[in-house]
Scaffold this motif. Structure first.
Motif, mmCIF file in Angstrom:
data_model
loop_
_atom_site.group_PDB
_atom_site.id
_atom_site.type_symbol
_atom_site.label_atom_id
_atom_site.label_comp_id
_atom_site.label_asym_id
_atom_site.label_seq_id
_atom_site.Cartn_x
_atom_site.Cartn_y
_atom_site.Cartn_z
ATOM 1 N N HIS A 151 64.741 114.697 96.474
ATOM 2 C CA HIS A 151 64.531 114.896 98.096
ATOM 3 C C HIS A 151 64.385 116.638 98.293
ATOM 4 O O HIS A 151 64.191 116.958 99.483
ATOM 5 C CB HIS A 151 65.750 114.567 98.753
ATOM 6 N N ILE A 152 64.526 117.263 97.116
ATOM 7 C CA ILE A 152 64.335 118.794 97.488
ATOM 8 C C ILE A 152 62.847 118.998 96.829
ATOM 9 O O ILE A 152 62.377 118.704 95.754
ATOM 10 C CB ILE A 152 65.206 119.631 96.393
ATOM 11 N N ASP A 153 61.898 119.386 97.713
ATOM 12 C CA ASP A 153 60.432 119.373 97.478
ATOM 13 C C ASP A 153 59.861 120.727 96.837
ATOM 14 O O ASP A 153 59.028 120.766 95.929
ATOM 15 C CB ASP A 153 59.618 119.356 98.905
ATOM 16 N N ALA A 171 64.587 117.117 107.282
ATOM 17 C CA ALA A 171 63.453 117.631 107.462
ATOM 18 C C ALA A 171 62.139 117.144 106.489
ATOM 19 O O ALA A 171 62.605 116.866 105.452
ATOM 20 C CB ALA A 171 63.440 119.310 107.793
ATOM 21 N N PRO A 172 61.073 117.173 107.131
ATOM 22 C CA PRO A 172 59.969 116.623 106.156
ATOM 23 C C PRO A 172 59.682 117.594 104.899
ATOM 24 O O PRO A 172 59.317 117.226 104.018
ATOM 25 C CB PRO A 172 58.779 116.781 107.025
ATOM 26 N N LEU A 173 60.005 118.813 104.953
ATOM 27 C CA LEU A 173 59.809 119.955 103.895
ATOM 28 C C LEU A 173 61.480 120.437 103.547
ATOM 29 O O LEU A 173 61.907 120.954 104.494
ATOM 30 C CB LEU A 173 58.916 121.101 104.263
ATOM 31 N N GLN A 174 61.857 120.232 102.390
ATOM 32 C CA GLN A 174 63.009 120.733 102.008
ATOM 33 C C GLN A 174 62.926 121.727 100.667
ATOM 34 O O GLN A 174 62.226 121.249 99.620
ATOM 35 C CB GLN A 174 64.093 119.602 101.852
ATOM 36 N N ALA A 191 60.398 121.688 83.689
ATOM 37 C CA ALA A 191 61.413 121.522 83.689
ATOM 38 C C ALA A 191 62.249 121.347 84.899
ATOM 39 O O ALA A 191 63.457 121.254 85.258
ATOM 40 C CB ALA A 191 62.518 122.744 83.077
ATOM 41 N N PHE A 192 61.369 121.452 86.169
ATOM 42 C CA PHE A 192 62.086 121.524 87.459
ATOM 43 C C PHE A 192 61.387 119.968 88.150
ATOM 44 O O PHE A 192 60.155 119.783 87.960
ATOM 45 C CB PHE A 192 61.361 122.847 88.222
ATOM 46 N N SER A 193 62.100 119.432 89.026
ATOM 47 C CA SER A 193 61.923 118.614 89.791
ATOM 48 C C SER A 193 61.176 118.694 91.033
ATOM 49 O O SER A 193 60.350 118.040 91.442
ATOM 50 C CB SER A 193 63.212 117.441 90.222
ATOM 51 N N GLU A 194 61.358 120.069 91.424
ATOM 52 C CA GLU A 194 60.504 120.576 92.514
ATOM 53 C C GLU A 194 59.349 121.413 92.342
ATOM 54 O O GLU A 194 59.300 121.621 91.050
ATOM 55 C CB GLU A 194 61.588 121.722 93.318
ATOM 56 N N ALA A 195 58.417 121.355 93.096
ATOM 57 C CA ALA A 195 57.234 122.341 92.948
ATOM 58 C C ALA A 195 57.803 123.625 93.070
ATOM 59 O O ALA A 195 58.907 124.081 93.498
ATOM 60 C CB ALA A 195 56.143 122.296 94.045
ATOM 61 N N CYS A 229 69.389 129.481 90.828
ATOM 62 C CA CYS A 229 68.135 129.779 89.695
ATOM 63 C C CYS A 229 67.668 128.631 88.935
ATOM 64 O O CYS A 229 66.953 129.027 88.097
ATOM 65 C CB CYS A 229 69.099 130.794 88.648
ATOM 66 N N SER A 230 68.150 127.443 89.228
ATOM 67 C CA SER A 230 67.560 126.351 88.352
ATOM 68 C C SER A 230 67.059 125.136 89.222
ATOM 69 O O SER A 230 67.495 125.156 90.543
ATOM 70 C CB SER A 230 68.776 125.989 87.304
ATOM 71 N N THR A 231 66.842 124.347 88.791
ATOM 72 C CA THR A 231 66.375 123.019 89.586
ATOM 73 C C THR A 231 67.456 122.269 89.905
ATOM 74 O O THR A 231 68.495 122.384 89.505
ATOM 75 C CB THR A 231 65.434 122.114 88.683
ATOM 76 N N THR A 232 67.400 121.637 91.367
ATOM 77 C CA THR A 232 68.451 120.968 91.522
ATOM 78 C C THR A 232 68.363 119.570 90.841
ATOM 79 O O THR A 232 69.294 118.808 91.041
ATOM 80 C CB THR A 232 68.368 120.875 93.049
ATOM 81 N N GLY A 233 67.230 119.095 90.480
ATOM 82 C CA GLY A 233 66.907 117.753 89.787
ATOM 83 C C GLY A 233 66.941 116.792 91.084
ATOM 84 O O GLY A 233 66.976 115.492 90.781
ATOM 85 N N ALA A 234 67.224 117.118 91.964
ATOM 86 C CA ALA A 234 67.120 116.199 93.441
ATOM 87 C C ALA A 234 65.785 115.788 93.914
ATOM 88 O O ALA A 234 64.773 116.461 94.267
ATOM 89 C CB ALA A 234 67.894 116.595 94.478
#
Length: 158
Positions: A89-91, A73-76, A107-111, A82-87
């Motif tokens: 592809h996760i928005d 999906a366009p938004l994931q 510390a988070f790869s996601e917004a 409870c923590s970042t995925t570090g991925a």
């Protein structure tokens, strides 16, 4: 008024629990994808025109995180972890200011999407029963008392 069409994709077969029945009945479409490969699940989600993919499984037993890597999906969104995925592809990561103090954004790869009170709702009684069932399963050589292995995985898509 905005309306959402909610599809759920289950990566495990039903355990016949009341919680599972609620999940099946609370969405517009419930898809059992337990026997499908990760790329095929992602293609099915994308083929259904899903705009927002919300991963509800975290990094626990039987999680299927590779599905999100195919960007169905366009938004994931990462939810229930409870923590970042570090991925990459996760928005978006759903959280609150107690679990994730705003100064930890770096510390988070996601917004981060902060919920006003709390973002994580748990049914501790169900969690206890699942943990007990898993412990009994391990004690009994990989089978629970009812002869089935435990575990539940759901993906919600909007």
């Amino acid at each position: 008024m905005r309306r959402f069409h909610v599809d759920c994709y289950s990566t495990t077969r039903s355990d016949e629990s009341a919680l599972r029945r609620v999940a099946e009945e609370s969405c517009h479409a419930f898809h059992l994808v337990a026997g499908m490969g990760d790329a095929d699940v992602a293609a099915a989600i994308n083929g259904n025109g899903v705009h927002i993919f919300i991963a509800l499984y975290g990094f626990l037993d039987k999680s299927r995180n590779a599905i999100a890597a195919f960007t169905p999906a366009p938004l994931q969104i990462n939810h229930r972890w409870c923590s970042t995925t570090g991925a990459p592809h996760i928005d978006l990561h759903v959280t609150d200011r107690v679990t994730t103090p705003p100064e930890m954004r770096g510390a988070f790869s996601e917004a981060l999407a902060f919920m006003p009170h709390s973002y994580l709702v748990n049914d501790h009684r169900h969690s206890y029963l699942a943990a007990r069932k898993q412990a009994l399963s391990e004690f009994n050589g990989g089978h629970s008392q009812d002869g089935q292995a435990g575990g539940e995985g759901l993906l919600a898509s909007l």
